[in-house]
Motif scaffolding. Structure first.
Motif, short mmCIF file in Angstrom:
data_model
loop_
_atom_site.label_atom_id
_atom_site.label_comp_id
_atom_site.label_asym_id
_atom_site.label_seq_id
_atom_site.Cartn_x
_atom_site.Cartn_y
_atom_site.Cartn_z
N VAL A 1 13.91 3.45 -2.97
CA VAL A 1 13.82 3.50 -1.68
C VAL A 1 13.09 2.52 -1.01
O VAL A 1 12.22 1.81 -1.75
N GLY A 2 13.42 1.91 0.08
CA GLY A 2 12.64 0.89 0.73
C GLY A 2 12.98 0.71 2.37
O GLY A 2 13.74 1.54 2.75
N GLY B 1 0.83 -1.28 -0.16
CA GLY B 1 -0.12 0.08 0.05
C GLY B 1 0.91 1.27 -0.17
O GLY B 1 0.40 2.32 -0.58
N ALA B 2 1.84 1.14 0.64
CA ALA B 2 3.04 2.37 0.53
C ALA B 2 3.81 2.42 -0.72
O ALA B 2 4.85 3.27 -0.71
N GLY B 3 3.63 1.27 -1.52
CA GLY B 3 4.75 1.54 -2.88
C GLY B 3 5.68 0.57 -2.50
O GLY B 3 6.48 0.41 -3.73
N PHE B 4 6.13 -0.23 -1.44
CA PHE B 4 7.18 -1.21 -1.35
C PHE B 4 6.90 -2.30 -1.79
O PHE B 4 6.75 -3.38 -1.10
N SER B 5 6.60 -2.56 -3.26
CA SER B 5 5.96 -3.94 -3.55
C SER B 5 6.81 -4.79 -4.19
O SER B 5 6.71 -6.06 -4.44
N THR C 1 15.28 -8.84 4.28
CA THR C 1 15.00 -8.57 2.95
C THR C 1 14.68 -7.10 2.72
O THR C 1 14.55 -6.34 3.72
N LEU C 2 14.94 -6.67 1.45
CA LEU C 2 14.86 -5.18 1.20
C LEU C 2 13.37 -5.22 0.48
O LEU C 2 13.29 -5.61 -0.57
N ARG C 3 12.32 -4.56 1.24
CA ARG C 3 11.12 -4.15 0.24
C ARG C 3 11.31 -2.86 -0.36
O ARG C 3 11.29 -1.98 0.57
#
Length: 312
Positions: A140-141, A96-100, A165-167
């Motif tokens: 960015v994540g 939802g915050a764009g970190f898909s 992990t990097l989201r």
């Protein structure tokens, strides 16, 4: 503190995966496959006497196999069930915050107890830390660190694993420019590409037994004859399977790129792009008809678009 970070930090300390038991006991056949694949010749993994000579009670499993014993089965993976509501909510918040997008960055194992054939392994996973927003080469994540704790049937801690992990939100990239990659032409396929330049889709045919074949080749797979000619395809078929490529973006292609396996009415299959359709409109079994991509003066390729309804 941003609202999104506050929401994410609320997940810290929560159980991402409750106690879950591996589907099988630690067993010698799996150990044998592992050590042969890894080239590990340490005898304590398969030979009880060799293991006893080192003070152990018998053969033990390699420590790095710990994850193997709790891997989900194929049927379980296909069911695509989230292991907990916390998992579902965390992914929804990140998306939802764009970190898909996600990429693994670290796996830090610490081992405490050896496993032997017959042991059962369980694990739990807790969200240990979610970092503030970070700028990386990918975009960015947030770095999400979880702690997995592995236990045996006596509830002894076998190992712990910090998994990071990097989201991230993918960086905007400039559309690549340039020509499509060139096909590797040889004596067995040049005729096919030459026909494509004339907007003719041809299929190689064995002149001895009439078997059609694609990809092209020098010999018939049915009767081994080296004699062949070509027939013009009907230019109709259906989508046998497909994938949608987003990254990496290669010059000469439009993205998202639909790459489909097309089964022609004649029965042969070929890989081709699809045109005149969006990724969410493509379906397995969709009737298609031939289109052409004139990529540049030296390259023409067949593509397929949804067939007009009256065609079928």
């Amino acid at each position: 503190m941003s609202e999104s970070l506050s929401e994410l930090e609320a997940f810290e300390g929560k159980t991402l995966v409750p106690t879950t038991w591996g589907p099988d006991e630690v067993n010698t056949p799996m150990i044998r496959h592992w050590v042969e694949t890894m080239g590990d010749t340490n005898p304590i993994y398969l030979d009880d006497d060799a293991a006893r000579a080192t003070g152990r009670d018998g053969a033990v499993a390699p420590a790095l196999m710990t994850q193997v014993w709790i891997m989900r089965t194929f049927a379980d993976k296909m069911a695509n069930n989230d292991p907990s509501q916390v998992w579902t909510d965390l992914i929804a918040t990140l998306d939802g915050a764009g970190f898909s997008s996600v990429v693994a960055t670290d796996s830090d194992f610490e081992f405490f107890t050896e496993l032997r054939p017959g042991d059962r392994v369980s694990f739990t996973e807790v969200i240990e830390d979610i970092s503030g927003e970070k700028s990386t080469g990918l975009g960015v994540g947030h770095f999400v660190t979880t702690l997995k704790t592995y236990r045996n049937g006596d509830d002894e801690v076998v190992a712990t694993q910090r998994w990071r992990t990097l989201r991230f939100r993918p960086k905007a990239v400039e559309k690549p420019t340039g020509l499509r990659p060139r096909p590797a032409l040889n004596a067995d396929n040049a005729f096919w590409f030459e026909a494509a330049k004339e907007h003719r889709l041809v299929i190689q045919r064995c002149t001895a037994c009439s078997t059609l074949r694609h990809p092209t080749g020098p010999m018939c797979g049915q009767c081994r004859s080296l004699e062949w000619d070509t027939v013009d395809a009907s230019c109709r078929g259906h989508v046998y399977s497909f994938v949608v490529n987003h990254h990496p973006q290669i010059p000469g292609f439009e993205y998202p790129l639909i790459v489909a396996t097309i089964e022609l009415d004649e029965g042969t299959r070929l890989i081709a792009n699809m045109t005149g359709v969006t990724p969410d409109e493509v379906e397995i079994g969709m009737p298609v008809e031939l289109d052409w991509i004139d990529a540049d003066p030296d390259l023409t390729l067949p593509a397929f678009r949804p067939a007009a309804r009256e065609e079928y």
